[in-house]
Design an enzyme around this catalytic site. Structure first.
Site, PDB file in Angstrom:
ATOM      1  N   ASP A  67     -42.164  47.777 -59.315  1.00  0.00           N
ATOM      2  CA  ASP A  67     -41.472  48.917 -58.340  1.00  0.00           C
ATOM      3  C   ASP A  67     -41.035  49.655 -59.441  1.00  0.00           C
ATOM      4  O   ASP A  67     -40.016  49.687 -60.351  1.00  0.00           O
ATOM      5  CB  ASP A  67     -40.235  48.166 -57.769  1.00  0.00           C
ATOM      6  CG  ASP A  67     -39.715  49.271 -56.593  1.00  0.00           C
ATOM      7  OD1 ASP A  67     -40.430  49.854 -56.029  1.00  0.00           O
ATOM      8  OD2 ASP A  67     -38.677  49.309 -56.624  1.00  0.00           O
ATOM      9  N   THR A 100     -42.578  55.800 -55.624  1.00  0.00           N
ATOM     10  CA  THR A 100     -41.618  56.224 -56.607  1.00  0.00           C
ATOM     11  C   THR A 100     -42.680  56.359 -57.942  1.00  0.00           C
ATOM     12  O   THR A 100     -42.448  57.239 -58.606  1.00  0.00           O
ATOM     13  CB  THR A 100     -40.668  55.230 -57.053  1.00  0.00           C
ATOM     14  OG1 THR A 100     -41.221  53.826 -57.103  1.00  0.00           O
ATOM     15  CG2 THR A 100     -39.652  55.244 -56.034  1.00  0.00           C
ATOM     16  N   THR A 101     -43.493  55.579 -58.227  1.00  0.00           N
ATOM     17  CA  THR A 101     -44.317  55.546 -59.370  1.00  0.00           C
ATOM     18  C   THR A 101     -45.457  56.583 -59.252  1.00  0.00           C
ATOM     19  O   THR A 101     -45.413  57.196 -60.295  1.00  0.00           O
ATOM     20  CB  THR A 101     -45.314  54.051 -59.507  1.00  0.00           C
ATOM     21  OG1 THR A 101     -44.525  52.958 -59.194  1.00  0.00           O
ATOM     22  CG2 THR A 101     -45.998  53.998 -60.736  1.00  0.00           C
ATOM     23  N   ASP A 393     -39.245  48.005 -49.157  1.00  0.00           N
ATOM     24  CA  ASP A 393     -39.898  49.494 -49.390  1.00  0.00           C
ATOM     25  C   ASP A 393     -40.714  49.529 -47.892  1.00  0.00           C
ATOM     26  O   ASP A 393     -40.993  50.764 -47.351  1.00  0.00           O
ATOM     27  CB  ASP A 393     -40.999  49.192 -50.549  1.00  0.00           C
ATOM     28  CG  ASP A 393     -40.217  49.335 -51.629  1.00  0.00           C
ATOM     29  OD1 ASP A 393     -38.789  49.746 -51.866  1.00  0.00           O
ATOM     30  OD2 ASP A 393     -40.686  49.432 -52.875  1.00  0.00           O
TER      31      ASP A 393
HETATM   32  P1  ADP Z   1     -45.956  53.707 -55.355  1.00  0.00           P
HETATM   33  O1  ADP Z   1     -44.606  53.219 -56.535  1.00  0.00           O
HETATM   34  O2  ADP Z   1     -46.291  55.287 -55.841  1.00  0.00           O
HETATM   35  O3  ADP Z   1     -45.890  53.515 -54.100  1.00  0.00           O
HETATM   36  P2  ADP Z   1     -47.892  51.559 -55.869  1.00  0.00           P
HETATM   37  O4  ADP Z   1     -47.958  50.831 -57.096  1.00  0.00           O
HETATM   38  O5  ADP Z   1     -47.334  51.086 -54.556  1.00  0.00           O
HETATM   39  O6  ADP Z   1     -46.935  52.845 -56.412  1.00  0.00           O
HETATM   40  O7  ADP Z   1     -49.325  52.295 -55.666  1.00  0.00           O
HETATM   41  C1  ADP Z   1     -49.496  53.417 -54.669  1.00  0.00           C
HETATM   42  C2  ADP Z   1     -50.833  53.839 -54.858  1.00  0.00           C
HETATM   43  O8  ADP Z   1     -51.682  52.732 -54.641  1.00  0.00           O
HETATM   44  C3  ADP Z   1     -51.185  54.810 -53.677  1.00  0.00           C
HETATM   45  O9  ADP Z   1     -51.921  55.727 -54.174  1.00  0.00           O
HETATM   46  C4  ADP Z   1     -52.010  53.883 -52.721  1.00  0.00           C
HETATM   47  O10 ADP Z   1     -52.916  54.650 -51.887  1.00  0.00           O
HETATM   48  C5  ADP Z   1     -52.765  52.984 -53.635  1.00  0.00           C
HETATM   49  N1  ADP Z   1     -53.353  51.930 -52.854  1.00  0.00           N
HETATM   50  C6  ADP Z   1     -52.766  51.027 -52.218  1.00  0.00           C
HETATM   51  N2  ADP Z   1     -53.448  50.086 -51.837  1.00  0.00           N
HETATM   52  C7  ADP Z   1     -54.889  50.384 -52.288  1.00  0.00           C
HETATM   53  C8  ADP Z   1     -56.084  49.674 -52.123  1.00  0.00           C
HETATM   54  N3  ADP Z   1     -55.979  48.619 -51.405  1.00  0.00           N
HETATM   55  N4  ADP Z   1     -57.123  50.337 -52.615  1.00  0.00           N
HETATM   56  C9  ADP Z   1     -56.934  51.580 -53.226  1.00  0.00           C
HETATM   57  N5  ADP Z   1     -55.658  52.294 -53.494  1.00  0.00           N
HETATM   58  C10 ADP Z   1     -54.652  51.657 -53.053  1.00  0.00           C
END
Ligand code: ADP
Ligand code: MG
Length: 559
Positions: A67, A100-101, A393
């Site tokens: 996170d 956030t990332t 979240d």
């Molecule tokens: P954040 O803190 O920004 O939410 P995450 O590690 O949760 O970071 O990653 C979010 C990113 O991962 C988003 O761009 C989302 O669209 C992408 N994402 C989530 N699930 C999938 C998936 N199954 N396939 C491709 N991209 C995904």
């Protein structure tokens, strides 16, 4: 350097001996490097294939998470510029609960682009203006691209929850958990008069329990209290009970307990003890007189008082967390009592108390019930903690989605589409700002690039395929990180809230611009610039990042 600060030949001493100063391009490069170092430290966690980080605090406690905001907060960063980036994550967490990332990584990439522009002698003010133009344009386009979603569109809402959970501890049980999240948010959503939806998360509480698996998590009406009765002779199952919530101790008042006492005779001692007993007895009588069948106390309850309460057939629980007290007040329709002398029947709430089969928890259901509890289970403390972060979240994301009513295709689809539209828009922008608008578009594409990299795919090939699909009119073409294919990610169930994306872009832009606006750094301490302007990893980052450097060993990705 301070020695060089002269005005009209007069030495002007305004800074201390150790003070250092950096101006213009030096200052900008220094700050860009510091901010980028932080941003890059979280990039490897982005997306479902992102790695986790293990953070070891100076006290030795361990957090395993991916996170973004948790990582940055635990890193204990003390470089002021780097802190601005941490603030991006915190704003994003507060406003959107997720993303956030992304926000931090985009801010870092904007600054990387800015460094290139600086190298081409573009002035920071032109960059700032260009980034602003591009960010505003991107926000407007998000609204155009987004799909609308109803609060009771279970399928889509659950996809939003699952997308938010992917890559987190919660993922293994995402079907079960997304169902719980959907139901939990439904339970606390009300439709306002103007037809908009309000999600009142005050009526939703998360509790955790170790020793079972996440798949056994459940959604319960009412509240859960993880406490034992203070006395074994107390009732444990009560229906329609009158409940008092007390935030004062049922103990002998401190001043008297502390007072020293000289006792000359056994009689005196006896009378002193009787006085104390009398005081406790009075407190218990107040509770009894109020008509309470149950008393839930935020503080302690004296042994003697426990005994009296048990004799009166009253169930008493002590040392209940303040947040749980507040939630119980909602569930039971009770007031929290601070003064036993002034308590009336109106302060009490009504509800059912039930002890669970293992005798570990009380289930509390309000008679005029509102409020639900999401009881999360997991094998160990670390597992439950990371599960709770993931679920909270996802809850925030779903709540924001229900309120906002707009969603987007994830997996980089939205970023590539926005980049395309921002690039088109750049043609209409005059002057050097145009370069910054184009740079902004390039920065957006960081998201699919990093998603690909983290999945072990070729990021350039991926981006080429994605751009081609979007040029073809496939607005929802994104990366399936599991197969490496470019596909309609919305159909595939990778769905993100539009509101969070808008927020991520606007806070990333603001942070980058904030860093770029600084043209003068005056520091009371050492500004040693080892790694200045370079690809600084956390360890090699400019001065003042000692807190991070110190963590180098423990920060390797693990999973
Ligand atoms: P954040 O803190 O920004 O939410 P995450 O590690 O949760 O970071 O990653 C979010 C990113 O991962 C988003 O761009 C989302 O669209 C992408 N994402 C989530 N699930 C999938 C998936 N199954 N396939 C491709 N991209 C995904
Ligand atoms: Mg996320």
């Amino acid at each position: 350097m301070s020695q060089q600060q002269r005005m009209q030949g007069q030495p002007m001493i305004i800074m201390g001996e150790d003070a250092q100063r950096m101006k213009d391009k030096d200052a900008q490069e220094h700050n860009i490097a510091a901010a980028r170092a932080v941003a890059e430290s979280v990039q490897s966690t982005l997306g479902p294939k992102g790695m986790d980080k293990m953070l070891v605090s100076s006290m030795g406690s361990v957090t395993v998470t991916n996170d973004g905001v948790t990582i940055l907060q635990e890193m204990d960063i003390d470089n002021p510029t780097a802190e601005m980036i941490v603030e991006v994550a915190e704003t994003q967490e507060d406003e959107a609960g997720d993303g956030t990332t992304t926000a931090v990584a985009v801010a870092g990439e904007l600054l990387k682009q800015a460094q290139d522009l600086l190298d081409q002698d573009i002035h920071p003010t032109a960059m700032i203006r260009g980034f602003d133009i591009a960010s505003k344009h991107a926000q407007a386009e998000i609204d155009d691209i987004a799909e609308s979603v109803d609060p009771d569109d279970e399928e889509t809402i659950r996809k939003v929850a699952e997308t938010s959970m992917t890559g987190k501890g919660a993922e293994l049980n995402k079907e079960h958990l997304s169902q719980l999240i959907y139901e939990a948010v439904q339970a606390v959503t009300v439709e306002a008069e103007d037809g908009s939806h309000v999600v009142d998360l005050e009526f939703l509480n998360i509790e955790t329990q170790e020793g079972s698996s996440a798949g056994d998590s459940e959604l319960l009406e009412g509240a859960v209290i993880d406490k034992d009765p203070v006395h074994e002779d107390m009732p444990t199952d009560l229906e329609d009970a009158s409940v008092m919530l007390l935030d004062q101790p049922v103990e002998i008042e401190e001043a008297e307990a502390d007072a020293s006492l000289s006792v000359d005779s056994p009689d005196q001692l006896q009378s002193f003890i009787e006085q104390e007993e009398e005081q406790l007895r009075e407190k218990v009588d107040r509770i009894v007189d109020s008509g309470a069948d149950v008393v839930v106390c935020q503080k302690g309850i004296d042994d003697m008082a426990q005994h009296y309460l048990a004799k009166e057939g009253i169930l008493a629980l002590r040392r209940v967390k303040k947040t749980d007290m507040q939630f119980l007040a909602e569930v039971l329709g009770a007031n929290i009592v601070s003064d036993l002398d002034g308590v009336t029947a109106d302060d009490l709430g009504t509800g059912d108390f039930t002890r669970d089969d293992d005798g570990e928890l009380f289930y509390v259901e309000g008679t005029d019930s509102h409020g639900v509890t999401l009881l999360l289970r997991g094998s160990t403390e670390h597992v439950v903690d990371e599960l709770e972060r993931g679920i909270s979240d996802a809850l925030d994301v779903v709540a924001a989605t229900v309120t906002d009513g707009r969603v987007l295709a994830g997996g980089g689809a939205i970023e590539v589409e926005l980049a395309r539209r921002v690039r088109d828009h750049a043609d209409s922008v005059e002057g050097r700002e145009q370069l910054a608008v184009e740079a902004f578009a390039d920065a957006l594409e960081l998201v699919p690039r990093v998603l690909a990299e983290n999945a072990g795919l070729d990021s350039i090939d991926t981006l080429v395929d994605l751009r081609a699909a979007h040029d073809n009119g496939d607005k929802r073409a994104g990366l399936n990180v599991f197969t490496g294919d470019v596909e309609d990610t919305y159909e595939a169930g990778v769905v993100e809230p539009a509101h969070a994306k808008e927020q991520a872009l606007s806070s990333a832009t603001e942070a980058a611009n904030l860093v770029l606006k600084i043209d003068d750094i005056i520091s009371a301490g050492d500004l040693s610039t080892e790694g200045d302007g370079e690809e600084g990893g956390p360890g090699g980052a400019p001065g003042g990042m000692g807190g991070m450097g110190g963590m180098g060993g423990g920060m390797g990705g693990m999973m």
